[in-house]
Design an enzyme around this catalytic site. Structure first.
Site, PDB file in Angstrom:
ATOM      1  N   GLY A  29       3.654  -2.325  -4.511  1.00  0.00           N
ATOM      2  CA  GLY A  29       3.790  -2.965  -3.952  1.00  0.00           C
ATOM      3  C   GLY A  29       4.058  -2.212  -2.662  1.00  0.00           C
ATOM      4  O   GLY A  29       3.249  -1.871  -2.457  1.00  0.00           O
ATOM      5  N   ASN A  30       5.363  -3.432  -1.954  1.00  0.00           N
ATOM      6  CA  ASN A  30       5.410  -3.360  -1.520  1.00  0.00           C
ATOM      7  C   ASN A  30       6.939  -3.363  -0.555  1.00  0.00           C
ATOM      8  O   ASN A  30       7.419  -3.713  -1.628  1.00  0.00           O
ATOM      9  CB  ASN A  30       4.721  -3.769   0.370  1.00  0.00           C
ATOM     10  CG  ASN A  30       5.197  -5.185   0.019  1.00  0.00           C
ATOM     11  OD1 ASN A  30       6.127  -6.033   0.716  1.00  0.00           O
ATOM     12  ND2 ASN A  30       3.822  -6.135  -0.383  1.00  0.00           N
ATOM     13  N   ARG A  31       7.713  -3.115   0.467  1.00  0.00           N
ATOM     14  CA  ARG A  31       8.992  -2.892   0.860  1.00  0.00           C
ATOM     15  C   ARG A  31       9.485  -4.020   1.029  1.00  0.00           C
ATOM     16  O   ARG A  31      10.474  -4.178   2.017  1.00  0.00           O
ATOM     17  CB  ARG A  31       9.009  -1.985   1.607  1.00  0.00           C
ATOM     18  CG  ARG A  31       9.020  -0.523   1.246  1.00  0.00           C
ATOM     19  CD  ARG A  31       9.779   0.786   1.647  1.00  0.00           C
ATOM     20  NE  ARG A  31      10.763   0.285   2.934  1.00  0.00           N
ATOM     21  CZ  ARG A  31      10.685   0.801   3.746  1.00  0.00           C
ATOM     22  NH1 ARG A  31      10.236   1.353   4.876  1.00  0.00           N
ATOM     23  NH2 ARG A  31      11.856   0.293   5.058  1.00  0.00           N
ATOM     24  N   SER A  32       7.955  -4.980   1.444  1.00  0.00           N
ATOM     25  CA  SER A  32       8.946  -6.184   1.801  1.00  0.00           C
ATOM     26  C   SER A  32      10.386  -6.859   0.915  1.00  0.00           C
ATOM     27  O   SER A  32      10.198  -6.996  -0.034  1.00  0.00           O
ATOM     28  CB  SER A  32       7.634  -7.598   1.722  1.00  0.00           C
ATOM     29  OG  SER A  32       8.717  -8.806   1.886  1.00  0.00           O
TER      30      SER A  32
END
Ligand code: C5P
Length: 226
Positions: A29-32
């Site tokens: 995933g990512n930190r958005s």
């Protein structure tokens, strides 16, 4: 006082971070956080638009009064965007979409290997939704992309102009991100580029105030044959 310059406009917004599964219990995933997309949805609605939010993983509540479509992977987002977009005047792609996914998702939890401490994953490219939509949209539609970049300020504009040309969207919102900047934070710094690469505006402030600057640019960009 809120202006109603988006009255009657149908706006589709994507937001949050996609999650690409490795196995039934893990993902890339990512930190958005989805905060900028949620602020855009809220302000667009308050300015008179009918808003649908295609939400990947969000860390904030979506605003009441919009239509919400929840997705998880880039593939899910791809199919929802391509299905829904023809019914909208404006599409704003603020989601942080994974550029890659696992070549094969394991049906059972991956086991720790005993090969000396390395795990090798093979990733394959996801479809570029923004690029595909920009090339298939109708002339009356406005497509807005985002570019989250860790580049220094002087590289940023050139990288943005290249990305804008490659994606073919009508506006590109350049977003400076880093370990403690952009993703997940309360404030944001953006530069808005027009289709030709010119700087339309810059903004730093709360994600609500940045949303208003972005919507100002959208509202004053003439639609191709409107
Ligand atoms: O190429 P990059 O990921 O930096 O592009 C960012 C823009 O493209 C964002 O608007 C994002 O929503 C969109 N995107 C997409 N499909 C992908 C990757 C990014 O639509 N697979």
């Amino acid at each position: 006082e809120t202006k109603h310059d988006l009255l009657g406009k149908r706006i589709l917004i994507t937001g949050g971070g996609t999650r690409e599964p490795l196995d039934p219990v893990r993902f890339i995933g990512n930190r958005s956080s989805g905060k900028q997309a949620v602020a855009l949805a809220q302000r667009a609605m308050q300015r008179g638009a009918e808003v649908t939010l295609i939400a990947a993983h969000l860390e904030v509540e979506p605003p009441a009064g919009i239509s919400l479509v929840s997705v998880s992977t880039a593939a899910d987002m791809h199919s929802e965007v391509m299905t829904l977009a023809p019914g909208f005047d404006i599409v704003i792609m603020a989601a942080a979409v994974s550029d890659y996914r696992m070549d094969i998702v394991s049906g059972s939890k991956l086991k720790k290997a005993d090969n000396g401490g390395e795990l090798h994953l093979t990733l394959i490219e996801n479809p570029d939704i923004l690029k595909e939509l920009s090339s298939s949209k109708s002339a009356q539609q406005l497509v807005v992309g985002f570019a989250a970049e860790t580049a220094t300020e002087d590289e940023l504009i050139r990288i943005g102009q290249e990305k804008l040309a490659r994606k073919g969207c009508d506006l590109l919102i350049l977003n400076q991100v880093g370990w403690d900047q952009g993703f997940g934070t309360e404030s944001n710094t953006v530069t808005v580029l027009a289709a030709g690469g010119d700087i339309l505006n810059t903004a730093t402030g709360s994600k609500m105030s940045v949303a208003d600057t972005i919507l100002d640019c959208i509202a004053t960009t003439p639609f191709h044959n409107a």
